[in-house]
Design a protein around this motif. Structure first.
Motif, short mmCIF file in Angstrom:
data_model
loop_
_atom_site.label_atom_id
_atom_site.label_comp_id
_atom_site.label_asym_id
_atom_site.label_seq_id
_atom_site.Cartn_x
_atom_site.Cartn_y
_atom_site.Cartn_z
N ASP A 1 10.44 -35.18 -37.99
CA ASP A 1 9.92 -36.55 -37.97
C ASP A 1 9.69 -37.06 -36.55
N PHE A 2 9.55 -36.16 -35.59
CA PHE A 2 9.32 -36.54 -34.20
C PHE A 2 7.83 -36.70 -33.92
N THR A 3 7.52 -37.58 -32.99
CA THR A 3 6.16 -37.64 -32.46
C THR A 3 5.91 -36.36 -31.65
N ASP A 4 4.66 -36.06 -31.42
CA ASP A 4 4.34 -34.89 -30.59
C ASP A 4 4.95 -35.02 -29.20
N ARG A 5 4.95 -36.24 -28.68
CA ARG A 5 5.54 -36.48 -27.35
C ARG A 5 7.00 -36.07 -27.32
N LEU A 6 7.74 -36.49 -28.35
CA LEU A 6 9.17 -36.19 -28.38
C LEU A 6 9.43 -34.71 -28.67
N LYS A 7 8.63 -34.12 -29.53
CA LYS A 7 8.77 -32.67 -29.79
C LYS A 7 8.65 -31.88 -28.49
#
Length: 116
Positions: free
Chosen positions: A37-43
């Motif tokens: 459930d992470f944004t691409d930025r956080l991934k």
């Protein structure tokens, strides 16, 4: 409806299951489930090796997650921050769990999360 316009109860009905998954996945040290459930930025900021190190470190020092109680919900123009009081099995005291949720393409995603 935008996440920011929802009531605290509605926001928590979204945030709690996501945080439950994050905590369960970090207890199991399951990177794929943890970042689902992470944004691409956080991934991009949390590679598998980093998550493994973080999980082993908190499990060795603090133990495992116990009770969690919502303290506050903060609304921002493009996100919602939820703050909980968090307990651990091995370390006494109260800790802070926080998560920032954003809405992208009809999904609620985690753009920041931390327990300290």
């Amino acid at each position: 409806m935008d996440l920011c316009q929802k009531s605290d109860t509605e926001i928590l009905s979204v945030a709690n299951p996501i945080m439950d998954n994050l905590m369960d996945a970090s207890t199991a040290i399951d990177h794929e489930r943890h970042i689902r459930d992470f944004t691409d930025r956080l991934k991009a900021l949390l590679p598998k090796e980093r998550l493994e190190w973080i999980c082993r470190d908190y499990q060795n020092t603090k133990g495992f997650f116990t009770t969690r109680e919502c303290v506050a919900v903060f609304r921002r123009p493009d996100s919602v921050a939820v703050v909980w009081k968090q307990g651990f099995t091995r370390q006494p005291g109260e800790f802070v769990a926080e998560m920032v949720l954003v809405q992208q393409e009809g999904r609620y995603l985690v753009d920041h999360v931390m327990v300290f």
